[in-house]
Each structure stands twice: as structure tokens, then as C-alpha cells.
Scaffold this active site. Structure first.
Site, PDB file in Angstrom:
ATOM      1  CG  PHE A 246      -1.677  -1.301   1.407  1.00  0.00           C
ATOM      2  CD1 PHE A 246      -2.594  -1.743   0.476  1.00  0.00           C
ATOM      3  CD2 PHE A 246      -1.410  -2.094   2.509  1.00  0.00           C
ATOM      4  CE1 PHE A 246      -3.244  -2.958   0.644  1.00  0.00           C
ATOM      5  CE2 PHE A 246      -2.051  -3.307   2.681  1.00  0.00           C
ATOM      6  CZ  PHE A 246      -2.971  -3.745   1.753  1.00  0.00           C
ATOM      7  CB  ALA A 516      -1.818  -5.071 -13.427  1.00  0.00           C
ATOM      8  CG  LEU A 617      -5.013  -7.161 -17.132  1.00  0.00           C
ATOM      9  CD1 LEU A 617      -3.662  -6.652 -16.632  1.00  0.00           C
ATOM     10  CD2 LEU A 617      -4.927  -7.518 -18.624  1.00  0.00           C
ATOM     11  CG  ASN A 618      -7.859 -12.817 -12.222  1.00  0.00           C
ATOM     12  OD1 ASN A 618      -8.901 -12.731 -11.559  1.00  0.00           O
ATOM     13  ND2 ASN A 618      -7.152 -13.918 -12.292  1.00  0.00           N
ATOM     14  CE  LYS A 620     -11.811 -16.246  -7.915  1.00  0.00           C
ATOM     15  NZ  LYS A 620     -11.426 -17.650  -7.645  1.00  0.00           N
ATOM     16  CB  THR A 621      -6.735 -10.596  -8.788  1.00  0.00           C
ATOM     17  OG1 THR A 621      -6.603 -10.369 -10.190  1.00  0.00           O
ATOM     18  CG2 THR A 621      -6.378 -12.033  -8.475  1.00  0.00           C
ATOM     19  CD  GLU A 692      -2.485   3.598  -5.970  1.00  0.00           C
ATOM     20  OE1 GLU A 692      -2.491   4.077  -7.127  1.00  0.00           O
ATOM     21  OE2 GLU A 692      -1.567   3.781  -5.164  1.00  0.00           O
TER      22      GLU A 692
END
Ligand code: MOS
Length: 731
Positions: A246, A516, A617-618, A620-621, A692
Site C-alpha cells: 500500500f 499490472a 486482466l483478472n 477476481k483479483t 487504488e
């Protein structure tokens, strides 16, 4: 061979949408998940190097002055103690993690209470801790510190490149039909990552290996080398797993430098972990802020003027200051604009990047003010925001890249049921609970950073991704695996992603939500390089190559490789597209709260959030990142507050018992919805940063809902019950 792309033009092709396989974007489980939940992923403190000894930092007990004497002898006489180190190379502050330059040096000049000044090393942790506790330090404290950013004895600076005066805001305020002119205050925050900082330093001759918990190894390696006054070629950093950052682990921190100095001297590996209290006192804090917002609107609610002046603080001489007005510059229209930044120089822990520096608190004040304007003008808060979306950047000749802002506002309103809100405050009560609804916009700048990655197509047709990129809980292992798998036509279990080792090609690191997109683009380019080479072997054009189920042109990849591995590297750099277009991510939050009419306690009952961040890109994450952001928002609205004693600058609530973060019962099930979006200007994979975005304005939705519930406007965060009690309506 390296495929190199400077992002000077928008991406022409949406390659990831045209491949036979579309794992990218799906909610694939984390490949490293089983290691994490079984406790076998190696975090910084868990490397068992033979002969490791323990170091504990001793810290200044005065807020300003010089260390004149260190009582080493008494501590050296204790059982097990191997050394007491105090060195001019010790860090005064953590580095900020982006410059790669040496941070400010020297412990003899004390700038804040709790600053690390010495390291006690012993055979066991307990012996070292005891030694650090009893170490006698003598000080020269002739000079007085200053501690209260708003006090008159504190020097203020105005950073030159953060002053805007466009048109005539004062006149616009006089001409306006509706105005808001208010001051909001937010307190300091701590990152409070689950894993406290820890470093293990070990040397082989002149070569230092640091096993640590860091976010941006590509920069940290230079910061550490500079601090130690050695060459960065002689430093290797390993951070394969990071228990949250963070921002707190963006830059090299005191424990790493101290461990390296002691390990060199003792010829043994030295581990230094920070206690929770030390993390609070000696690592980055988010600055508190005073934000003066002025809004001037015409009869339709359209802004003709916008002012956002901020006061934040840091230690003397630090370059960083919280960029509070970052999103205010481009989010809403209004030709007359004033945004002035002021930095108070105080003797408090170093201020630095804490999740979404700038927008995290700046959007909150702006979005509270917009709520006040909605009420003053009688225009619905969603509609008011939509009316103020500018066509071009209100301060310069710049357009926007993909910007689903209005869509996020509408979709959030629809999913939440915003039409059921009663705009008049204090109208809905269930027993002793007042119910209210509030909303806010989300916005966060998007950045692409230079990044490199290597992808090896192994002789057996499997692939290995290598980069020093980190996964700080964000999902990097997942998304890099997904991108490589799609590009190479492989199932995910045939791709192994290796991260967090500076011997690998250097990526962006995890920071500013750019990780990412930047590292993902580097992996994408490395795979394009491999595809070009495979196409060459098959005698087809790269654009015509189809790899599916591990086969191309009727042959398996292993057959095509003929027993040899193939290596491709990718290298992405930001270019003209970041100047040509204002790139950012957008969203909306809608909150329903219940405020107890007797106790003033607030409960968030529902939270709906909609975000657009380019290609996801994902799922879930990305969603998990947004959940996390919204939890930060709830914390900022209701709980989190660093409290400094104005007499000596010491941090009063320096642990998780006293610094309150939301716990499970404080957080309802959050409804996060991600918009389908591609931003060709942002990256060759059309993705933008998302980490963020989830907290950039979230707290304002909660506090606006509190106002709607009870008609009390608290402009001093967090909205604890004591600030509501006196003004609660009768029940
Ligand atoms: Mo972030 S605050 O750049 O980890």
C-alpha cells in the site's frame, strides 16, 4: 531478442481479443494461492539461512536534535549481544521508491520521535530486543521541533509546480447562482500492511543479497546500493511474496540498510523485522490535510469556478508531498480555477505514498463539496456530476482517453436503486436508526511505467515468465500467467510465473496502480517476440500465426522447438500517448448507512461501486482490489486517524488496537461491478491501473450518506460518533 515498444501511438490491434484462447480477464484462481494458504510461500522473515542472527532497531526518544553519545558498552556486555551499530549510512527516512536516488542520510540528525538511530544485533531476537530497549542515548536537544502543521510557528512552502490560478475564481464565486465554500480536514493514515517490514541481509564477499518485503525492486536495488555507498551490480533483492504494501514498501526502509551494514561487519546473515509500533513510527504516513474547496455553479449546476487549496505536511527537506488536487484538475469543468498546494514542515514521521496518494483524500473533499452543491442547487447528485463532465481538459489542450465516467455513474445508480433515495435529510428511520443514502465519484490518474520481462518457451512446450515484478497481494502471478498462456496458446498450468528477483529483467514494480498494465505489457511484448520467432520457424507471417492448445501449424510447440528452449524479452516504455491524452480511471460509489439516533454510531449497510479501468486482466483479483479499496473508504470515513501529540510530535496510536481499521462487522457485502472497457491509449493490452481506484472518493459516499441520514455535515474526518452526537435529530 527483445520486443521494445514506446507507447507513442494508441494500440492499433486488440490482440488479446483476437486470440483463440481468452483466459485473460477470467476470474482465474491465484496460481500461488495453495502456497499461501498452506503457509509454504516464503515471506521475508521465513528464509532460514544458516547462522542468521537478529537485529532490533533502537530509536530516538526525542523529536529533534543530535545523538551525542551511544551507550554501546553496557549493551555489548549483555549475553548474546554481537554488536551495536550506528552508522552515518543509516536511513533517516524510508526512500520513496521511485527516484532510485539515495535517500536522505544520517541518524545523528534527529528529525522525528521514533527515528531509527542504532541497531543491536544478538544471537536471539529476545537478546537483541532487550539490548535495544536498554541502550542509553544522549542527545543535544537545543533546537525545538515543530509539530502542528496548522500552527503559526511552522514553516510553510509552496511547491512551484503545484500552483494554479486560471481566470478569476473570486469573480466566479460572486457571479455564481450556487456556491460552496468549505474547509475539509482529513487525518494522517497508516498503510498497516499485514506483514510488517522485514529484511535479511547476507553477503558473499562484496555481493549483498537482501531478502525483503518490497514493492519496487528495480528502484529499491539502487536505493539500497546508494545508501550503502556500493554499486547496484553488487546487490540482489529477493521479494517473491509480499504481505501487503500500500505504498509503505515502495522505497527501501531503515531495517534493510541497518541489516546490510551489520551483516557485512559480522560476516553472518542478519534479520531485522520491525514491530508493529515501529512500522507506525518509522515508515511512511499519509499526510493529514486541510482542503479548502470552492465551487461556483450557474443556474443549471454547471461549474463556472472550482477552487481546491490544500495544506499537507512532511519533514523538512523531503520532496514528496501528498498530491491532493491530482484528480480535481481534470475531473470537472469550470473555467475559473485555483488550486494551490502548501506544505508544512513538521517533525513527524516521514510522509509518503499511502494507497492512492492524492486522490484517496483529495477526491473525498471534492465529492463532499459536490454533495453540498447538489443540495444547494436542488440538482440530483448523480445528474450534477454528469453535467460537469468536461469535453476537454479544463486547464490545457488535452483530450481524454477512454472515459466511462457517465456510464459508471448511471450503472451505479441503477444497481444501487438510487431512485429510492429521499433527497431531504433525516426523513427515514427504522426504530432508533436513521437511514441515509449517499454517493460519490471515483477517479484516479493512470500511469504506465517502464517495464521488462522475459518469457522462456521451454523445450517441452511449457513456458516460464521471469521478471522482478512483485505481487503484493494484487494478483500479479495470476495476470502474468494468463497473458502468457493466451499469447502462447497454453493452459495456465503450463505457464510458471517467477517474480521478485532482481536477477530477472526489471519491471515497474507495484506502485501507483501501474504494476499490472506495465508488467503485463512487458510480458505481452515478450510473447509477441516469441510468436515472431515461432512464425519464422513455421514460415508464416507473425500476424497470421495461430497457436491453440499448444499447437501451431499442426505441430506441437515442443516439436517446433526441436529440443531447444526459446527466449523472448519484452520492454515497454511510456511515450507520447500519456501526454496526448489525459488517461485516468473512473467510477462511482453508492452507500446506504444507518446512524444510531441515540449513540451516533454509523453502520454501512450497503455499498455499491462501479469502476472502469480498461481491460480487466483478472476479474477476481481486480474485484478483490476494489473490495479492499472500499474497505479503506469505510475506514477513512469512520475509523482511521493517526493522532500526533502536538507537544512532541509523537504518534499516540501506534498499533492496531488504537489505530482503528474496519473489521468484518464494519463491512457489508460490497457490490463491485467492473465495466467492459478497452483503452488503446493506455497500453498495448488496453488495460489501466485499478488497485487504488477503489478508495478514491469512497469515504465521501459514506459521509454523504450520513448527512442524508441525519442532516449533520461533518467536514473533519473520520466521522466518529462524538462529532455527530450533539447534532442528532430528535427521535
Ligand atoms: Mo502505492 S501508495 O504507489 O503502493
Amino acid at each position: 531478442m527483445t520486443r521494445h515498444l514506446i507507447m507513442d501511438e494508441p494500440a492499433r490491434d486488440r490482440v488479446l481479443d483476437e486470440l483463440p484462447q481468452s483466459l485473460t480477464g477470467t476470474p482465474m484462481d491465484r496460481p500461488e494461492g495453495p502456497l499461501k494458504v498452506s503457509g509454504t510461500a516464503t515471506y521475508a522473515h521465513e528464509w532460514n539461512l544458516p547462522g542468521t542472527v537478529y537485529g532490533v532497531l533502537a530509536r530516538a526518544a526525542v523529536p529533534k536534535g543530535k545523538v551525542t553519545e551511544i551507550g554501546k558498552d553496557a549493551v555489548m556486555a549483555l549475553p548474546g549481544v554481537l554488536g551495536v551499530f550506528a552508522d552515518e549510512r543509516f536511513l533517516r527516512n524510508p526512500a520513496q521508491g521511485t527516484s532510485g536516488e539515495a535517500p536522505i542520510q544520517g541518524p545523528d540528525e534527529i528529525a522525528y520521535l521514533g527515528q531509527p538511530v542504532a541497531l543491536v544485533v544478538a544471537e536471539t531476537f529476545e537478546q537483541a530486543r532487550h539490548g535495544a530497549n536498554i541502550l542509553q542515548l544522549e542527545y543535544d536537544t537545543a533546537a525545538d521541533g515543530v509539530f502542528d502543521p496548522e500552527a503559526t510557528n511552522v514553516p510553510h512552502e509552496r511547491p512551484e509546480d503545484d500552483q494554479l490560478d486560471q481566470g478569476d475564481l473570486d469573480q466566479a464565486m460572486r457571479d455564481a447562482k450556487f456556491t460552496v465554500d468549505q474547509v475539509y480536514r482529513t487525518p494522517g493514515h497508516n498503510s498497516a500492511a499485514m506483514e510488517p517490514h522485514c529484511s535479511i541481509a547476507s553477503w558473499e564477499g562484496d555481493k549483498l543479497t537482501l531478502r525483503g518485503s518490497y514493492q519496487m525492486l528495480n528502484y529499491n536495488i539502487n536505493e539500497l546500493a546508494d545508501s550503502l555507498k556500493i554499486e547496484s551490480e553488487n546487490v540482489r533483492i529477493l521479494s517473491p511474496y509480499v504481505g501487503g504494501g500500500f505504498g509503505s514498501k515502495l522505497g527501501i526502509a531503515p531495517e534493510a540498510v541497518a541489516a546490510a551494514i551489520a551483516a557485512k561487519e559480522l560476516g553472518r546473515p542478519v534479520v531485522v523485522a520491525l514491530s508493529r509500533q515501529q512500522v507506525f513510527e518509522a515508515v511512511m504516513r499519509r499526510s493529514e490535510s486541510r482542503q479548502h474547496i470552492r465551487l461556483a455553479a450557474d443556474e443549471t449546476g454547471k461549474l463556472i469556478g472550482l477552487g481546491h487549496d490544500s495544506l499537507v505536511s512532511n519533514l523538512p527537506g523531503e520532496e514528496f508531498y501528498e498530491p491532493v488536487m491530482q484528480a480535481t484538475h481534470f475531473l470537472y469543468t469550470g473555467e475559473n480555477r485555483r488550486m494551490n498546494m502548501e506544505v508544512a514542515r513538521v517533525n513527524r514521521t516521514c510522509a509518503g505514498s499511502v494507497r492512492a496518494p492524492g486522490e484517496a483524500i483529495g477526491m473525498v473533499a471534492l465529492e463532499n463539496a459536490m454533495d453540498e452543491l447538489a443540495e444547494a442547487s436542488g440538482i440530483d447528485p448523480v445528474e450534477l456530476r454528469k453535467r460537469n463532465i468536461p469535453e476537454t481538459h479544463p486547464e490545457k489542450d488535452q483530450g481524454y482517453s477512454s472515459r466511462p465516467f457517465a456510464e459508471a455513474l448511471d450503472e451505479g445508480a441503477r444497481r444501487f436503486g438510487w431512485d429510492k433515495r429521499n433527497a431531504k435529510p433525516a426523513q427515514t428511520r427504522e426504530g432508533e436508526w436513521w437511514i441515509g443514502m449517499g454517493m460519490a465519484s471515483a477517479a484516479r490518474v493512470n500511469m504506465l511505467q517502464e517495464a521488462k520481462a522475459r518469457v522462456i518457451l521451454n523445450a517441452d512446450g511449457s513456458a516460464t515468465v521471469q521478471t522482478d515484478m512483485t505481487d503484493i497481494g494484487t494478483g500479479t502471478y495470476s495476470i502474468l500467467t494468463q497473458i502468457a498462456a493466451d499469447m502462447l496458446g497454453l493452459p495456465a498450468d503450463k505457464v510458471e510465473t517467477q517474480l521478485g528477483d532482481t536477477d530477472f529483467p526489471r519491471a515497474s514494480g507495484s506502485g501507483g496502480s501501474f504494476g499490472a498494465s506495465s508488467s503485463g505489457s512487458a510480458v505481452f511484448l515478450a510473447c509477441q517476440e516469441l510468436r515472431g520467432r515461432i512464425a519464422g520457424k513455421l514460415g508464416v507471417a507473425e500476424d497470421d500465426l495461430v497457436i491453440e492448445d499448444g499447437k501451431a501449424g499442426g505441430k506441437t510447440l515442443a516439436d517446433i522447438l526441436g529440443g531447444d528452449a526459446l527466449t523472448g524479452e519484452g520492454h515497454i516504455e511510456p511515450g507520447e500517448t500519456s501526454k496526448e491524452k489525459r488517461q485516468a480511471t473512473y467510477g462511482s460509489y453508492f452507500a446506504e448507512v444507518a446512524v444510531n439516533g441515540v449513540t451516533g454510531e454509523t453502520r454501512v449497510r450497503r455499498l455499491t461501486a462501479v469502476f472502469g479501468a480498461g481491460r480487466i486482466l483478472n476479474e477476481k483479483t481486480a474485484t478483490s482490489q476494489c473490495y479492499g479499496g472500499c474497505v479503506w473508504g469505510i475506514g477513512m470515513a469512520l475509523h482511521e486517524e493517526l493522532m500526533f501529540d502536538h507537544r512532541d510530535g509523537h504518534l499516540v496510536n501506534r498499533d492496531l488496537a488504537e489505530y482503528h481499521v474496519p473489521v468484518n462487522l464494519d463491512v457489508p457485502q460490497i457490490d463491485v461491478h467492473l465495466l467492459e472497457e478497452r483503452d488503446d491509449w493506455a497500453s498495448p493490452i488496453q488495460s489501466k491501473g485499478i488497485g487504488e481506484l477503489g478508495l478514491c472518493g469512497a469515504a465521501a459516499a459514506v459521509t454523504n450518506a450520513i448527512y442524508n441520514a441525519v442532516g449533520v455535515r461533518v467536514r473533519d474526518y473520520p466521522v466518529t460518533l462524538d462529532k455527530l452526537l450533539a447534532e442528532l435529530p430528535e427521535i
